[in-house]
Every structure is written in structure tokens, then in C-alpha cells.
Scaffold this motif. Sequence first.
Motif, PDB file in Angstrom:
ATOM      1  N   ILE A  47       0.856  -1.187   0.000  1.00 44.36           N
ATOM      2  CA  ILE A  47       0.000   0.000   0.000  1.00 44.36           C
ATOM      3  C   ILE A  47       0.889   1.234   0.000  1.00 44.36           C
ATOM      4  CG2 ILE A  47      -1.614   1.365   1.388  1.00 44.36           C
ATOM      5  CD1 ILE A  47      -2.967  -1.261   2.154  1.00 44.36           C
ATOM      6  N   LEU A  48       0.592   2.122  -0.907  1.00 48.70           N
ATOM      7  CA  LEU A  48       1.262   3.424  -0.953  1.00 48.70           C
ATOM      8  C   LEU A  48       0.168   4.477  -0.888  1.00 48.70           C
ATOM      9  CD1 LEU A  48       2.574   1.456  -3.399  1.00 48.70           C
ATOM     10  CD2 LEU A  48       4.231   3.307  -3.382  1.00 48.70           C
ATOM     11  N   TRP A  49       0.538   5.689  -0.506  1.00 50.40           N
ATOM     12  CA  TRP A  49      -0.440   6.754  -0.673  1.00 50.40           C
ATOM     13  C   TRP A  49       0.239   8.081  -0.940  1.00 50.40           C
ATOM     14  CZ3 TRP A  49      -2.806   5.367   4.647  1.00 50.40           C
ATOM     15  CH2 TRP A  49      -2.167   6.008   5.699  1.00 50.40           C
ATOM     16  N   CYS A  50      -0.540   8.975  -1.513  1.00 51.45           N
ATOM     17  CA  CYS A  50      -0.085  10.344  -1.713  1.00 51.45           C
ATOM     18  C   CYS A  50      -0.362  11.096  -0.413  1.00 51.45           C
ATOM     19  CB  CYS A  50      -0.831  10.988  -2.877  1.00 51.45           C
ATOM     20  SG  CYS A  50      -0.535  12.773  -2.969  1.00 51.45           S
ATOM     21  N   PRO A  51       0.699  11.644   0.212  1.00 52.60           N
ATOM     22  CA  PRO A  51       0.554  12.207   1.560  1.00 52.60           C
ATOM     23  C   PRO A  51       0.041  13.648   1.566  1.00 52.60           C
ATOM     24  CG  PRO A  51       2.830  12.322   0.888  1.00 52.60           C
ATOM     25  CD  PRO A  51       2.091  11.696  -0.266  1.00 52.60           C
ATOM     26  N   LEU A  52      -0.992  13.882   0.792  1.00 51.32           N
ATOM     27  CA  LEU A  52      -1.638  15.192   0.810  1.00 51.32           C
ATOM     28  C   LEU A  52      -3.115  14.984   1.087  1.00 51.32           C
ATOM     29  CD1 LEU A  52       0.104  16.783  -2.304  1.00 51.32           C
ATOM     30  CD2 LEU A  52       0.329  17.581   0.062  1.00 51.32           C
ATOM     31  N   VAL A  53      -3.812  16.058   1.353  1.00 49.59           N
ATOM     32  CA  VAL A  53      -5.261  15.978   1.545  1.00 49.59           C
ATOM     33  C   VAL A  53      -5.916  16.028   0.167  1.00 49.59           C
ATOM     34  CG1 VAL A  53      -7.274  17.085   2.577  1.00 49.59           C
ATOM     35  CG2 VAL A  53      -5.070  17.118   3.773  1.00 49.59           C
TER      36      VAL A  53
END
Length: 245
Positions: A47-53
Motif C-alpha cells: 500500500i502506498l499513498w499520496c501524503p496530501l489531503v
Amino acid sequence: MCAGPDHYKPLAPPVGPEPVAMVPVLQLYAPDVPGLAFPDGTDLLQILWCPLVHDDGQYAPNPRLYWRSTEATANDPATGEPPRPHTAEEDFLPRSCTVSPTPAVEYPNWDLPKGFGGLLGSRFEALKEKRGYDFFEVATTQQSKVGGYPGWTQPPDWPDCAGCDTRMEHLLSITATEPGMGRWLPLEDRDPSRDESVTPPWQTAADPSVVDAIGHDMDLGDLGGMYFFVCRACPGIPHTHRYDC
Ligand SMILES: [Zn+2]
Ligand SMILES: [Zn+2]
């Protein structure tokens, strides 16, 4: 990379047109998590994610989930340093850490049938009186986990599968309440000499200083969580996520 046109870091200048590198959040190998069913031909979950809102109604990181084969990735290894995001909401940036799969039997917390917790209240109190433990301490796991119930910190919001319109299966939760605040310490970190009549054994670390080092150290909007769901009945094992804080 995430090129979401509407992602942002709160109280910071606009992100700009350059795509933002996603960060690795979780990597699980099949032999380490025997209770997790991997799709045929895969033995690695990432799992990866973009660390912005993201302005997608959840105001959360934008995650991606990949089922992979370690054999295939070994044949095609990445080289060089992984890209790092040029901007990020610090709440959504995990520090480097490892997982310590620890089996636990879990009963529902937020997912108790409506009104049921109230009906059982006197039994919960009797348990606490007799053993010193709260139901929620012995029977639920408010921490990052595979399986069991989502680690909701708000009322449940189970998704239905877009393909077959049935409730999806909880795959895993990433929560801000790691064992320092959660409930189940890794087996190897527990204190074998603890006094069970004083503190629950699964909450007592042999070396209390390890507790601060456990976990990803993300706030997730102040003790929130990201919950992943799959439908194994539909082709391609569709997945989705929910976020609360
Ligand atoms: Zn993004
Ligand atoms: Zn489905």
C-alpha cells in the motif's frame, strides 16, 4: 506519482503542477501473515499513498493497493533511491518501521449491533470488577491490523462493492493508535514477568522505552485511520477505502 488536481497541504502554498511522489505505507509478505488470503499468483501486498489531503469527500491521503508476486519483483528490481514527495502533510508521512504480526481474537466495538453495547453494559462492568479489564481492552484491537473489524474511530461506514452491490470485506486498517496507545503489543515485546492482576499482559512491555519506537507515528488527522476493503467475489478483487479522524 499522484497528480491529483485538487490535492493540497493545509495552510501551505499550492502544490503546483509537478506530480507528488507517493510514499510506501505497508508491505506484507504472505508467509508473515498466514491468516491473510492472497489472490492466486501473489504473495506480496503493498500500500502506498499520496501524503496530501484530497478533496474527494474523505479529505484523506490517496491510497493505492497492489497485490504482487515476489518472484516477479525479484526479476525486475527497482534501482536507485525511491522518489520522495516534494510536499506532504506530515500527519500522513509514516516513519520507517517494521510489522510484528501478532494474532488476536477480536469482537466488535463500533460494529456491535445498535443498542447491544448498552444491553451488555452490566456484564462489561462485572468483567471489569472481577478482572480489572474493560471489554474494549480484552476483546477489541484499536490498532493497525489485518482482518477483524475496521478500527473505526467514528460510526461505521462500510462500503458496498460497486460490482455486486454487497458489503465489502474488511481487508486491513492503518490506525494512528499503534500499540503505544492501542492494545496489543508484539509478542516479543511483552513482559513475561508482568503481574496479570495489575495490567493486561498484552499491554505491558518488557522494556517500556520500546513502546515509543513502535509503529508508523502518523497522526492521521488526530487518532484517525484508513480502512481498506475488498470484494473477493468480483473479478480483479476490487478494493476501496474509508478514512475517519
Ligand atoms: Zn495526491
Ligand atoms: Zn463485488
